[in-house]
Structure formats: structure tokens, C-alpha cells
Design a protein around this motif. Structure first.
Motif, PDB file in Angstrom:
ATOM      1  N   ILE A   1       0.834  -1.202   0.000  1.00 29.45           N
ATOM      2  CA  ILE A   1       0.000   0.000   0.000  1.00 29.45           C
ATOM      3  C   ILE A   1       0.864   1.245   0.000  1.00 29.45           C
ATOM      4  O   ILE A   1       1.846   1.354   0.728  1.00 29.45           O
ATOM      5  N   GLU A   2       0.473   2.205  -0.856  1.00 30.62           N
ATOM      6  CA  GLU A   2       1.100   3.524  -0.844  1.00 30.62           C
ATOM      7  C   GLU A   2      -0.007   4.557  -0.928  1.00 30.62           C
ATOM      8  O   GLU A   2      -0.646   4.741  -1.967  1.00 30.62           O
ATOM      9  N   THR A   3      -0.271   5.217   0.213  1.00 26.82           N
ATOM     10  CA  THR A   3      -1.400   6.153   0.268  1.00 26.82           C
ATOM     11  C   THR A   3      -1.229   7.118   1.426  1.00 26.82           C
ATOM     12  O   THR A   3      -0.302   6.987   2.224  1.00 26.82           O
ATOM     13  N   GLU A   4      -2.130   8.104   1.496  1.00 27.18           N
ATOM     14  CA  GLU A   4      -2.142   9.075   2.581  1.00 27.18           C
ATOM     15  C   GLU A   4      -3.491   9.053   3.287  1.00 27.18           C
ATOM     16  O   GLU A   4      -4.524   8.840   2.650  1.00 27.18           O
ATOM     17  N   LEU A   5      -3.456   9.289   4.592  1.00 27.42           N
ATOM     18  CA  LEU A   5      -4.679   9.416   5.374  1.00 27.42           C
ATOM     19  C   LEU A   5      -4.606  10.744   6.118  1.00 27.42           C
ATOM     20  O   LEU A   5      -3.660  11.003   6.872  1.00 27.42           O
ATOM     21  N   HIS A   6      -5.632  11.582   5.897  1.00 28.51           N
ATOM     22  CA  HIS A   6      -5.682  12.899   6.539  1.00 28.51           C
ATOM     23  C   HIS A   6      -6.591  12.805   7.765  1.00 28.51           C
ATOM     24  O   HIS A   6      -7.811  12.663   7.646  1.00 28.51           O
TER      25      HIS A   6
ATOM     26  N   PRO B   1     -13.046   1.028   9.763  1.00 28.89           N
ATOM     27  CA  PRO B   1     -13.555   2.402   9.820  1.00 28.89           C
ATOM     28  C   PRO B   1     -15.038   2.487   9.452  1.00 28.89           C
ATOM     29  O   PRO B   1     -15.770   3.294  10.027  1.00 28.89           O
ATOM     30  N   TYR B   2     -15.471   1.661   8.510  1.00 24.99           N
ATOM     31  CA  TYR B   2     -16.889   1.659   8.120  1.00 24.99           C
ATOM     32  C   TYR B   2     -17.780   1.300   9.299  1.00 24.99           C
ATOM     33  O   TYR B   2     -18.801   1.950   9.551  1.00 24.99           O
ATOM     34  N   HIS B   3     -17.393   0.249  10.054  1.00 21.79           N
ATOM     35  CA  HIS B   3     -18.207  -0.155  11.206  1.00 21.79           C
ATOM     36  C   HIS B   3     -18.262   0.950  12.262  1.00 21.79           C
ATOM     37  O   HIS B   3     -19.300   1.173  12.891  1.00 21.79           O
ATOM     38  N   LEU B   4     -17.148   1.649  12.462  1.00 22.79           N
ATOM     39  CA  LEU B   4     -17.145   2.742  13.426  1.00 22.79           C
ATOM     40  C   LEU B   4     -17.959   3.928  12.919  1.00 22.79           C
ATOM     41  O   LEU B   4     -18.604   4.635  13.696  1.00 22.79           O
ATOM     42  N   GLN B   5     -17.954   4.119  11.610  1.00 23.00           N
ATOM     43  CA  GLN B   5     -18.736   5.208  11.031  1.00 23.00           C
ATOM     44  C   GLN B   5     -20.233   4.978  11.239  1.00 23.00           C
ATOM     45  O   GLN B   5     -20.950   5.885  11.695  1.00 23.00           O
ATOM     46  N   ILE B   6     -20.697   3.761  10.971  1.00 23.17           N
ATOM     47  CA  ILE B   6     -22.134   3.505  11.129  1.00 23.17           C
ATOM     48  C   ILE B   6     -22.539   3.379  12.592  1.00 23.17           C
ATOM     49  O   ILE B   6     -23.724   3.410  12.913  1.00 23.17           O
ATOM     50  N   SER B   7     -21.534   3.275  13.493  1.00 20.43           N
ATOM     51  CA  SER B   7     -21.812   3.311  14.932  1.00 20.43           C
ATOM     52  C   SER B   7     -21.803   4.744  15.463  1.00 20.43           C
ATOM     53  O   SER B   7     -22.003   4.961  16.665  1.00 20.43           O
ATOM     54  N   GLY B   8     -21.544   5.711  14.577  1.00 24.35           N
ATOM     55  CA  GLY B   8     -21.519   7.106  14.979  1.00 24.35           C
ATOM     56  C   GLY B   8     -20.254   7.505  15.715  1.00 24.35           C
ATOM     57  O   GLY B   8     -20.228   8.516  16.422  1.00 24.35           O
ATOM     58  N   LYS B   9     -19.177   6.728  15.555  1.00 20.44           N
ATOM     59  CA  LYS B   9     -17.945   6.975  16.302  1.00 20.44           C
ATOM     60  C   LYS B   9     -16.925   7.825  15.547  1.00 20.44           C
ATOM     61  O   LYS B   9     -15.931   8.249  16.134  1.00 20.44           O
ATOM     62  N   LEU B  10     -17.135   8.028  14.254  1.00 19.36           N
ATOM     63  CA  LEU B  10     -16.223   8.880  13.497  1.00 19.36           C
ATOM     64  C   LEU B  10     -16.958   9.444  12.293  1.00 19.36           C
ATOM     65  O   LEU B  10     -18.044   8.991  11.922  1.00 19.36           O
ATOM     66  N   HIS B  11     -16.345  10.474  11.697  1.00 18.70           N
ATOM     67  CA  HIS B  11     -16.870  11.067  10.467  1.00 18.70           C
ATOM     68  C   HIS B  11     -15.735  11.104   9.457  1.00 18.70           C
ATOM     69  O   HIS B  11     -14.588  11.411   9.806  1.00 18.70           O
ATOM     70  N   GLY B  12     -16.067  10.786   8.208  1.00 19.74           N
ATOM     71  CA  GLY B  12     -15.005  10.794   7.216  1.00 19.74           C
ATOM     72  C   GLY B  12     -15.539  10.795   5.805  1.00 19.74           C
ATOM     73  O   GLY B  12     -16.662  10.352   5.541  1.00 19.74           O
ATOM     74  N   THR B  13     -14.712  11.291   4.886  1.00 23.50           N
ATOM     75  CA  THR B  13     -15.059  11.231   3.473  1.00 23.50           C
ATOM     76  C   THR B  13     -14.907   9.792   2.979  1.00 23.50           C
ATOM     77  O   THR B  13     -14.246   8.960   3.628  1.00 23.50           O
ATOM     78  N   GLU B  14     -15.479   9.520   1.849  1.00 17.21           N
ATOM     79  CA  GLU B  14     -15.373   8.174   1.270  1.00 17.21           C
ATOM     80  C   GLU B  14     -13.909   7.825   0.994  1.00 17.21           C
ATOM     81  O   GLU B  14     -13.471   6.695   1.224  1.00 17.21           O
ATOM     82  N   THR B  15     -13.143   8.825   0.541  1.00 17.20           N
ATOM     83  CA  THR B  15     -11.712   8.617   0.264  1.00 17.20           C
ATOM     84  C   THR B  15     -10.953   8.251   1.533  1.00 17.20           C
ATOM     85  O   THR B  15     -10.130   7.326   1.554  1.00 17.20           O
ATOM     86  N   ALA B  16     -11.242   8.967   2.619  1.00 19.84           N
ATOM     87  CA  ALA B  16     -10.541   8.719   3.882  1.00 19.84           C
ATOM     88  C   ALA B  16     -10.914   7.367   4.474  1.00 19.84           C
ATOM     89  O   ALA B  16     -10.042   6.646   4.987  1.00 19.84           O
ATOM     90  N   ILE B  17     -12.190   7.018   4.409  1.00 24.15           N
ATOM     91  CA  ILE B  17     -12.638   5.716   4.923  1.00 24.15           C
ATOM     92  C   ILE B  17     -11.947   4.591   4.164  1.00 24.15           C
ATOM     93  O   ILE B  17     -11.472   3.607   4.747  1.00 24.15           O
ATOM     94  N   SER B  18     -11.854   4.742   2.839  1.00 25.95           N
ATOM     95  CA  SER B  18     -11.209   3.720   2.000  1.00 25.95           C
ATOM     96  C   SER B  18      -9.723   3.611   2.332  1.00 25.95           C
ATOM     97  O   SER B  18      -9.189   2.496   2.474  1.00 25.95           O
TER      98      SER B  18
END
Length: 392
Positions: free
Chosen positions: A302-307, A358-375
Motif C-alpha cells: 500500500i502507498e497512500t495518505e490518510l488525513h 472504519p466503516y463499522h465505526l462510522q455507522i456506529s456514529g464513532k467517526l466522520h469521514g469522506t469516502e476517500t478517507a474511509i477507504s
């Protein structure tokens, strides 16, 4: 709240005795000799808290490591958090934990882990569920593996040093495993009252492919083998492990062991006869955000960035926007960025360990993120189900 409490190390013999008494009442003598336990961990590794010069409670710190992505990350375990009953509800436990975490940050410790008696207390200071500690069991007459490809060599006397390198080989490949504190090793090889600890190398003494350490007990459920520790480095070792345990079936009714919530050991068995008897989740705290993210390993392709945008109500240096850049299995953190994944430092723990996506935490209301960041976060923190074999 913390201003009314005085935090310090443990040194005074009178304090040692008093803390032992508090632990005895808190844990119903579960430690089997409180002052002996304090001496085993080391007096210098305890922290205490006072109110109006009266000792209120204390805890133990166990400096060790934890394996994430094939890399050892320094981690301090927190154990025996005990507050005298007459001071419970006074804020003493939170103050004790807050002071301890600030000290760990000042010492440059990236991570801290513990087993919670009250999860809500530790969530207030930034811990969250990190992984599993599971008990499994199987009836010996259902194992149905007879072929034993490797010999077994008794280890007498039992010394943890002879097992250490084999253990580390397995630990490096096991998501969440501990680089054990000496006191944990001591607990594995020392016998309790009225029991004998048995240990065997699996394979030859010169080139063992694994080991098993266990005790045998008569209980109201019949005769049981309790596997205290195991390492299996090859297919032949796994086959030998099960056939050796099956060979006890005339005298032993059941085998119990610690493993992951998704236990690959049971995949070797012909049928689904092994069952998880209990599961408990330990908690993790990201203490030094930058060090925790930079010191662990990541998937190599993997070569990517997470903000990230992190909120930490206790440790100011963890607050703000960060960019995690991952390449060649390693991470680098810089300040700034777009803040596309917004979460509390608490919710970073189960992402860091791969307990939840991250998806499971998002639907639990524990974080907010763009689709790019979640991926990106899903790719970066992908890993097997995290677990620890040791209770501390």
C-alpha cells in the motif's frame, strides 16, 4: 478534579503495606499475596495517589511491547487499578489514570493497554476496545487426530529463556501479541499450589518447531488440561500438538486454551467440536499519536495518505490535523492536512488494532469521514483479528 490529589511513585514501606491491603480488599485476595505481587512487578513500577495525605489507591505499570504489522511497538500495560472503597466515587481513579498517562507520554511511550473492570472509567481517559482475550475448550475424545509427526521433548527444569525465541517468532506474526513482561513469563512457568506445570518442546531440542506448557486439574467438570502457553511454527507442530492432547483422552476429558476470537488452531480439527467458552475485550490507548503511527508496520503493498483530525481531551500534543503517509510497510506522520477522517483518540484504538473497520465505526456514529478517507484507512489498518494470550 486532579488538583486535590497527589500523585507519586511507591517507595515508603508503610505505603507498600497499605497499598497491599487496598489491593487485597479490591481484588478479594485474587493476587495470591499482594506484597509478593508488588515485589514481583517491582516497587518502582507502581504509582499511587493521595488525598489530604491519605493513600487512596494505586496501580502497576508493566513496560513491554506489542506486535503490530510485524513490528514491536513499546507499550505499557496497566494492571491492578485499585481504589480504597471509602474513596470510590471521589474521582481518585480518573485522577490516577490521567497522571499515569501524562507520565507515559512524557516518557515517550506510544501505547498503553489494560483489562477493564469498568469500561466506562477507562473510556473517560481515552481507552477503547482493542482486541480479544478468549478461552476455548474441546473434549479430548472429539479431537480425532492420531498421527504425531514430531517427537515431544520434556523441558526440565522449566525456564522461560528456552522458550523466548520461539515465542517471539510467533509473536511477530500475531496481531496484538505481547513482547512479554518478565512477570508474565514468571506466571506461566510457576506452579500454583497443588499443581504441576509440564512443558514440552515439539520437535527436537536442537531445532524445536513449537512448545506446549500446561497443567492438569481435577474439577467438578472432570479432569482438564489447561494449556498455559503454546507456540506452533509448522504444520507438523500443529498436528503433533493436537495428537498429543488427544492421547490423554483415557484420563482427561477436556482441553482448555487461550486463543483468538477467530482461532486458526481449530481449523486443523476434523469437525467443529471446539467451542469458545468465554470472550473478553482488552482496551488500548494511543498515548503518543505520532510515535504509535510511525513505529508500527503496515501492509507492504500500500502507498497512500490518510488525513486525520484527532481530538484528545487529555494529551494536547495529540490534538489537531495530521497526515499519515504509508509506503513500503512503514508510516510517516506530518502535521496539517485536510482532516478528512475526524475522530476522538479513543476511537483510533480499534482502527489501529483492526478490531473494527472504519466503516463499522462510522455507522456506529464513532467517526466522520469522506469516502476517500474511509477507504484509505481501511487499507492502511487491514489486519487479522487482534488478540492477546496473556491476562495482566
Amino acid at each position: 478534579m486532579t488538583a486535590q490529589f497527589e500523585y507519586s511513585t511507591l517507595a515508603n514501606p508503610q505505603d507498600i503495606q497499605q497499598l497491599g491491603t487496598i489491593f487485597e480488599q479490591c481484588f478479594i485476595s485474587g493476587l495470591g499475596g499482594e506484597e509478593a505481587y508488588i515485589n514481583l512487578i517491582g516497587v518502582e513500577n507502581f504509582r499511587i495517589i493521595r488525598k489530604s495525605e491519605q493513600l487512596v489507591g494505586g496501580l502497576a505499570t508493566l513496560d513491554m511491547g506489542q506486535w503490530w504489522g510485524g513490528v514491536r511497538v513499546p507499550m505499557t500495560g496497566i494492571a491492578v487499578v485499585g481504589i480504597a472503597p471509602e474513596y470510590r466515587g471521589s474521582g481518585g481513579a480518573i485522577a490516577l489514570m490521567q497522571h499515569t498517562l501524562k507520565e507515559l507520554y512524557d516518557r515517550g511511550i506510544p501505547l498503553s493497554a489494560l483489562y477493564p473492570a469498568a469500561q466506562s472509567l477507562y473510556r473517560k481517559v481515552g481507552y477503547e476496545q482493542g482486541g480479544s482475550w478468549c478461552n476455548w475448550q474441546v473434549a479430548t475424545n472429539t479431537i480425532h487426530l492420531r498421527e504425531q509427526p514430531l517427537p515431544l521433548q520434556p523441558v526440565v527444569p522449566i525456564n522461560n529463556q528456552v522458550f523466548h525465541e520461539l515465542y517471539q517468532q510467533q509473536a511477530r506474526l500475531t496481531h496484538g501479541y505481547l513482547d512479554r513482561h518478565p512477570a508474565i513469563w514468571e506466571g506461566l512457568i510457576q506452579a500454583d499450589k497443588n499443581e504441576v506445570v509440564y512443558a514440552y518442546f515439539i520437535g527436537t531440542k536442537d531445532q524445536p518447531e513449537g512448545y506446549i506448557i500446561f497443567t492438569q486439574k481435577r474439577t467438578q467438570d472432570g479432569e482438564i488440561i489447561f494449556v498455559k502457553d503454546w507456540v506452533l511454527r509448522t504444520v507438523a507442530a500443529a498436528q503433533t500438538f493436537w495428537s498429543f492432547l488427544a492421547s490423554h483422552r483415557s484420563q482427561i476429558q477436556q482441553v482448555r486454551w487461550k486463543s483468538s476470537a477467530i482461532d486458526s488452531l481449530t481449523f486443523v480439527l476434523p469437525e467443529q467440536t471446539a467451542k469458545m467458552s468465554s470472550q473478553f475485550r482488552w482496551m488500548l490507548r494511543v498515548v503518543d499519536l505520532v510515535k504509535a503511527l510511525e513505529m508500527r508496520g503496515y501492509p507492504s503493498g500500500i502507498e497512500t495518505e490518510l488525513h486525520l483530525e484527532i481530538q484528545d481531551n487529555l494529551l494536547d500534543a495529540n490534538n489537531g490535523k495530521f497526515i499519515l503517509s504509508v509506503a513500503n510497510g512503514r508510516g510517516e506522520v506530518t502535521k496539517g492536512g485536510k482532516g478528512e477522517l475526524q475522530l476522538d483518540v479513543r476511537e483510533l484504538a480499534p482502527i489501529y488494532t483492526s478490531l473494527f473497520t472504519p466503516y463499522h465505526l462510522q455507522i456506529s456514529g464513532k467517526l466522520h469521514g469522506t469516502e476517500t478517507a474511509i477507504s484509505a484507512a481501511t487499507q492502511i489498518f487491514a489486519g487479522s483479528s487482534p488478540w492477546v494470550a496473556d491476562f495482566f
